[in-house]
Motif scaffolding. Sequence first.
Motif, short mmCIF file in Angstrom:
data_model
loop_
_atom_site.label_atom_id
_atom_site.label_comp_id
_atom_site.label_asym_id
_atom_site.label_seq_id
_atom_site.Cartn_x
_atom_site.Cartn_y
_atom_site.Cartn_z
N LYS A 28 0.84 -0.97 0.07
CA LYS A 28 0.17 -0.13 -0.08
C LYS A 28 1.15 1.30 -0.11
CE LYS A 28 -3.80 -2.07 2.41
NZ LYS A 28 -4.81 -1.87 3.72
N ALA A 29 0.49 2.22 -0.76
CA ALA A 29 1.33 3.52 -0.93
C ALA A 29 0.33 4.40 -1.15
CB ALA A 29 2.48 3.25 -1.94
N LEU A 36 7.26 7.57 -6.36
CA LEU A 36 8.77 7.47 -5.92
C LEU A 36 8.95 5.98 -6.47
CD1 LEU A 36 11.16 8.72 -4.57
CD2 LEU A 36 10.21 7.70 -2.64
N ILE A 37 8.12 5.02 -5.90
CA ILE A 37 8.56 3.54 -6.25
C ILE A 37 8.55 3.30 -7.71
CG2 ILE A 37 7.27 1.17 -6.14
CD1 ILE A 37 6.01 2.34 -3.49
N LEU A 38 7.59 3.92 -8.46
CA LEU A 38 7.80 3.65 -9.92
C LEU A 38 8.89 4.30 -10.60
CD1 LEU A 38 3.93 4.29 -11.21
CD2 LEU A 38 5.09 2.08 -10.90
#
Length: 60
Positions: A28-29, A36-38
């Motif tokens: 979950k984000a 940021l993750i991508l």
Amino acid sequence: MNGWGGKREGAGRKPQVGSEVRKNCTLKATEAEWKLILDFARIVKHGNKQAAADFVASQN
């Protein structure tokens, strides 16, 4: 019996082995965290270790 359906010898995708195997993960984000993750995933998948290290250092 007509032999339709069911498991057949040699059917389906062959399993990958070695470093090419990617594990599925769920998390979950927030929208900002997901961006940021991508961004980081894009850098890592292209194999540029120095760019990934620089990205992590810039986030601290």
